[in-house]
Design a protein around this motif. Sequence first.
Motif, PDB file in Angstrom:
ATOM      1  N   ASP A  75      -1.105 -10.430  23.144  1.00  0.00           N
ATOM      2  CA  ASP A  75      -1.503  -8.888  22.928  1.00  0.00           C
ATOM      3  C   ASP A  75      -0.237  -8.332  22.254  1.00  0.00           C
ATOM      4  OD1 ASP A  75      -2.915  -6.551  23.180  1.00  0.00           O
ATOM      5  OD2 ASP A  75      -1.845  -6.064  24.963  1.00  0.00           O
ATOM      6  N   VAL A  76       0.867  -8.733  22.674  1.00  0.00           N
ATOM      7  CA  VAL A  76       2.367  -8.116  22.222  1.00  0.00           C
ATOM      8  C   VAL A  76       2.156  -8.586  20.657  1.00  0.00           C
ATOM      9  CG1 VAL A  76       4.502  -8.592  22.073  1.00  0.00           C
ATOM     10  CG2 VAL A  76       3.537  -8.160  24.283  1.00  0.00           C
ATOM     11  N   GLN A  77       2.023  -9.870  20.272  1.00  0.00           N
ATOM     12  CA  GLN A  77       2.134 -10.334  18.957  1.00  0.00           C
ATOM     13  C   GLN A  77       0.968  -9.699  18.281  1.00  0.00           C
ATOM     14  OE1 GLN A  77       4.173 -12.694  17.725  1.00  0.00           O
ATOM     15  NE2 GLN A  77       3.190 -11.949  15.617  1.00  0.00           N
ATOM     16  N   SER A  78       0.012  -9.379  18.540  1.00  0.00           N
ATOM     17  CA  SER A  78      -1.358  -8.564  17.686  1.00  0.00           C
ATOM     18  C   SER A  78      -0.842  -7.151  17.510  1.00  0.00           C
ATOM     19  CB  SER A  78      -2.552  -8.780  18.702  1.00  0.00           C
ATOM     20  OG  SER A  78      -3.596  -8.051  18.056  1.00  0.00           O
ATOM     21  N   LYS A  79      -0.613  -6.501  18.613  1.00  0.00           N
ATOM     22  CA  LYS A  79      -0.237  -5.118  18.568  1.00  0.00           C
ATOM     23  C   LYS A  79       1.168  -5.018  17.635  1.00  0.00           C
ATOM     24  CE  LYS A  79      -2.612  -3.591  22.560  1.00  0.00           C
ATOM     25  NZ  LYS A  79      -2.237  -2.792  23.853  1.00  0.00           N
ATOM     26  N   TYR A  80       2.044  -5.706  17.964  1.00  0.00           N
ATOM     27  CA  TYR A  80       3.435  -5.232  17.423  1.00  0.00           C
ATOM     28  C   TYR A  80       4.165  -6.293  16.584  1.00  0.00           C
ATOM     29  CZ  TYR A  80       2.694  -2.216  21.569  1.00  0.00           C
ATOM     30  OH  TYR A  80       2.141  -1.495  22.481  1.00  0.00           O
ATOM     31  N   GLY A  81       3.548  -7.178  16.338  1.00  0.00           N
ATOM     32  CA  GLY A  81       4.088  -8.295  15.158  1.00  0.00           C
ATOM     33  C   GLY A  81       5.438  -8.836  15.688  1.00  0.00           C
ATOM     34  N   VAL A  82       5.756  -9.023  17.099  1.00  0.00           N
ATOM     35  CA  VAL A  82       6.952  -9.597  17.453  1.00  0.00           C
ATOM     36  C   VAL A  82       6.621 -10.659  18.486  1.00  0.00           C
ATOM     37  CG1 VAL A  82       8.245  -7.640  16.782  1.00  0.00           C
ATOM     38  CG2 VAL A  82       7.479  -7.710  18.971  1.00  0.00           C
ATOM     39  N   LYS A  83       7.608 -11.518  18.671  1.00  0.00           N
ATOM     40  CA  LYS A  83       7.483 -12.469  19.676  1.00  0.00           C
ATOM     41  C   LYS A  83       8.230 -11.933  21.065  1.00  0.00           C
ATOM     42  CE  LYS A  83       6.619 -16.654  17.064  1.00  0.00           C
ATOM     43  NZ  LYS A  83       7.173 -18.066  16.998  1.00  0.00           N
ATOM     44  N   LEU A  84       7.615 -12.061  22.464  1.00  0.00           N
ATOM     45  CA  LEU A  84       8.098 -11.820  23.385  1.00  0.00           C
ATOM     46  C   LEU A  84       8.993 -13.163  24.069  1.00  0.00           C
ATOM     47  CD1 LEU A  84       8.615  -9.711  25.726  1.00  0.00           C
ATOM     48  CD2 LEU A  84       6.600 -10.826  26.955  1.00  0.00           C
ATOM     49  N   THR A  85      10.277 -12.576  23.927  1.00  0.00           N
ATOM     50  CA  THR A  85      10.886 -13.941  24.388  1.00  0.00           C
ATOM     51  C   THR A  85      11.926 -13.768  25.558  1.00  0.00           C
ATOM     52  OG1 THR A  85      12.819 -13.314  22.774  1.00  0.00           O
ATOM     53  CG2 THR A  85      11.209 -14.856  22.073  1.00  0.00           C
ATOM     54  N   LYS A  86      12.210 -12.371  25.775  1.00  0.00           N
ATOM     55  CA  LYS A  86      12.864 -11.916  27.068  1.00  0.00           C
ATOM     56  C   LYS A  86      12.631 -10.811  27.470  1.00  0.00           C
ATOM     57  CE  LYS A  86      16.582 -10.715  23.744  1.00  0.00           C
ATOM     58  NZ  LYS A  86      18.215 -10.917  23.434  1.00  0.00           N
ATOM     59  N   LEU A  87      13.093 -10.165  28.802  1.00  0.00           N
ATOM     60  CA  LEU A  87      12.782  -9.100  29.408  1.00  0.00           C
ATOM     61  C   LEU A  87      13.899  -8.346  29.987  1.00  0.00           C
ATOM     62  CD1 LEU A  87       9.418 -10.795  31.148  1.00  0.00           C
ATOM     63  CD2 LEU A  87       9.242  -9.160  29.641  1.00  0.00           C
ATOM     64  N   ARG A  88      13.614  -7.304  30.234  1.00  0.00           N
ATOM     65  CA  ARG A  88      14.575  -6.372  30.916  1.00  0.00           C
ATOM     66  C   ARG A  88      14.657  -6.778  32.445  1.00  0.00           C
ATOM     67  NH1 ARG A  88      18.372  -4.656  32.945  1.00  0.00           N
ATOM     68  NH2 ARG A  88      19.415  -2.444  32.799  1.00  0.00           N
ATOM     69  N   ALA A  89      13.601  -6.598  33.021  1.00  0.00           N
ATOM     70  CA  ALA A  89      13.092  -7.026  34.403  1.00  0.00           C
ATOM     71  C   ALA A  89      11.845  -7.221  34.646  1.00  0.00           C
ATOM     72  CB  ALA A  89      13.492  -5.575  35.218  1.00  0.00           C
ATOM     73  N   MET A  90      11.406  -7.766  35.775  1.00  0.00           N
ATOM     74  CA  MET A  90      10.027  -8.107  36.002  1.00  0.00           C
ATOM     75  C   MET A  90      10.012  -8.083  37.610  1.00  0.00           C
ATOM     76  SD  MET A  90       9.512 -11.996  35.103  1.00  0.00           S
ATOM     77  CE  MET A  90       7.833 -12.099  35.992  1.00  0.00           C
ATOM     78  N   GLY A  91       8.628  -8.237  37.703  1.00  0.00           N
ATOM     79  CA  GLY A  91       8.007  -8.355  39.460  1.00  0.00           C
ATOM     80  C   GLY A  91       7.036  -8.753  39.500  1.00  0.00           C
ATOM     81  N   ILE A  92       6.807  -9.538  40.729  1.00  0.00           N
ATOM     82  CA  ILE A  92       5.225 -10.035  41.093  1.00  0.00           C
ATOM     83  C   ILE A  92       4.774  -9.159  42.261  1.00  0.00           C
ATOM     84  CG2 ILE A  92       4.164 -12.158  41.852  1.00  0.00           C
ATOM     85  CD1 ILE A  92       5.172 -12.451  39.158  1.00  0.00           C
ATOM     86  N   GLY A 246       6.990 -22.026  26.842  1.00  0.00           N
ATOM     87  CA  GLY A 246       8.436 -22.334  26.595  1.00  0.00           C
ATOM     88  C   GLY A 246       9.237 -21.476  25.751  1.00  0.00           C
ATOM     89  N   THR A 247       8.818 -20.300  25.483  1.00  0.00           N
ATOM     90  CA  THR A 247       9.788 -19.381  24.716  1.00  0.00           C
ATOM     91  C   THR A 247      10.347 -18.239  25.506  1.00  0.00           C
ATOM     92  OG1 THR A 247       7.680 -17.802  24.408  1.00  0.00           O
ATOM     93  CG2 THR A 247       8.318 -19.610  22.746  1.00  0.00           C
ATOM     94  N   LEU A 248       9.946 -18.055  26.794  1.00  0.00           N
ATOM     95  CA  LEU A 248      10.776 -16.887  27.590  1.00  0.00           C
ATOM     96  C   LEU A 248      12.108 -17.532  28.162  1.00  0.00           C
ATOM     97  CD1 LEU A 248      10.321 -14.382  29.079  1.00  0.00           C
ATOM     98  CD2 LEU A 248       9.284 -15.473  30.936  1.00  0.00           C
ATOM     99  N   GLU A 249      13.061 -16.512  27.902  1.00  0.00           N
ATOM    100  CA  GLU A 249      14.279 -16.995  28.322  1.00  0.00           C
ATOM    101  C   GLU A 249      14.320 -16.804  29.799  1.00  0.00           C
ATOM    102  OE1 GLU A 249      17.134 -14.992  25.869  1.00  0.00           O
ATOM    103  OE2 GLU A 249      16.211 -15.702  23.871  1.00  0.00           O
ATOM    104  N   PRO A 250      15.252 -17.506  30.537  1.00  0.00           N
ATOM    105  CA  PRO A 250      15.647 -17.359  31.899  1.00  0.00           C
ATOM    106  C   PRO A 250      16.509 -15.998  32.295  1.00  0.00           C
ATOM    107  CG  PRO A 250      16.484 -19.113  31.151  1.00  0.00           C
ATOM    108  CD  PRO A 250      15.526 -18.743  30.091  1.00  0.00           C
ATOM    109  N   GLY A 251      17.024 -16.031  33.140  1.00  0.00           N
ATOM    110  CA  GLY A 251      17.967 -14.847  33.543  1.00  0.00           C
ATOM    111  C   GLY A 251      17.511 -13.384  33.641  1.00  0.00           C
TER     112      GLY A 251
END
Length: 533
Positions: A75-92, A246-251
């Motif tokens: 959805d990110v690639q379709s809407k914004y034309g960029v790859k998601l590889t890292k995040l500022r924060a997340m939660g489950i 395998g594109t999401l960075e750890p940390g």
Amino acid sequence: MTTEKIAEEIAGGKAILGIEFGSTRIKAVLINSENEPIASGAFDWENSLIDGIWTYSLDEIHNGISTAFVDMKKDVQSKYGVKLTKLRAMGISAMMHGYLAFNKDDRLLVPFRTWRNTITGEASEKLSCLFNYPIPERWSIAHLYQAILKKESHVKDVAFFTTLAGYAHWMLTGEKVLGVGDASGMFPVDAATGDYDKGMVSKFEDLVAPCGFAWKLSNILPKCLPAGASAGTLTAEGAKWLDPEGTLEPGTPLAPPEGDAGTGMVATNSVAPRTGNVSAGTSVFAMVVLEKALSKAYNGLIDIVATPDGKPTAMAHANNCTGEYDKWIKMFGAAAELLGAKFSKGEMYDKLLACAMKGDKDCGGLIPYNYISGESMTGFASGRPLFVRTQNAKFTLENFMRAQLFTALGALRTGMDILFDSEHVKIDRLTGHGGFFKAEDVGLPVMAAAMHTPVSALSTAGEGGPWGMALLASFLVNGNGAKLADWLQAKAFANAKVSTVQPEKADIDGFNSFFANYKKGLAVERAAVENLD
């Protein structure tokens, strides 16, 4: 925010992610720096009844979360034309309660026992009496103690037990922790300390001491954390577990994992005293943040849980809500297709639910029961979906659909009557979210009639729990020491559009008339459970 700015934030690793395991869908919601949803992904799933236990397998959990995440990346690639590889924060976040028990080698000892199971009645009753505190059947400690009472062989090997959100967070970070809201559905939490109640922990450990287990309860519970606390970071192994590409960075820093009750409170801006929310989908529960403790335990019919920042909250929970009328609507749709009609799923739901508003206020004497599973609130360990009417009932499609909506709230109303009538709990604002409110012109007035109180919906509530979890992740990195309620009002809801429905007296009277028959007819439901296998 412009599309270009959003794309820049995503590419720069400033987007924040919330993922929630719901009963029928796992959903991932990505938000920007202004806490607005910008992309989403989902995976549909369904629990299985295996050997009398409602469960999901670990493989289903893993496949579901990774599929939802990859869907969100697309959805990110379709809407914004960029790859998601890292995040500022997340939660489950995930469905609360249940039982996931592991040994010292991190092996699951028995299949996941979800909140939906009503097999812990004996444990629930004994623990509620021991603690003088409500311990409903869904709670994790009730599942553990019931296994002890049944002398299940796995109990001696328990080294750690947790909830679904706690398990997923553990896989992502290696940390065995829980947000205080989710933790409060495992074991009672002390509002003064924001941690498990030490006196009750001690009582439980004394209770099971004669069993001679090598473990103590205090050593096998996940650590309890408040909103805003650091709960670990995404490990390399966790990144691979979440993102098979395998594109999401750890940390990435993670917020404390929360239950769907807590994220529902956040998504509806209902974490301050005298606010409440109703989450209505496969199950339905109402949460009311309390000004003072309840006067008694009510045999476990009302849970006392906590907001994500630790405030005591009364929770009336029913296992069954929309599941049965979903099946009826699908059957009506199949009949229409057989006759050559063409329509979308959304159109079918909108038309059939809307016709309920043209039915008689009391549903014309039709009484369905939506008990796909047991219903603790009304005293059923198992359920049988049922439809009953008298010979002279007004059997119309409009009345049938109205009755399906009313019965979806019957068990919930049973619990709310305790809060309204026995405890005189005051609510300034009750906000609804979940699938029941998708048709806003139907869900809001029906809920308002059932609760005999005004009910609101927020324009942002459509994203529900996953967005609420994303907000908690945002609070982790952007809270700067603020109180959660103040931060939410200023940063997420300052400009939110609110729709409020005031209940009409005729609708309240109609629901009350239906509800009186609903309570009488529970004897018929009980006969069905006792006589139909």
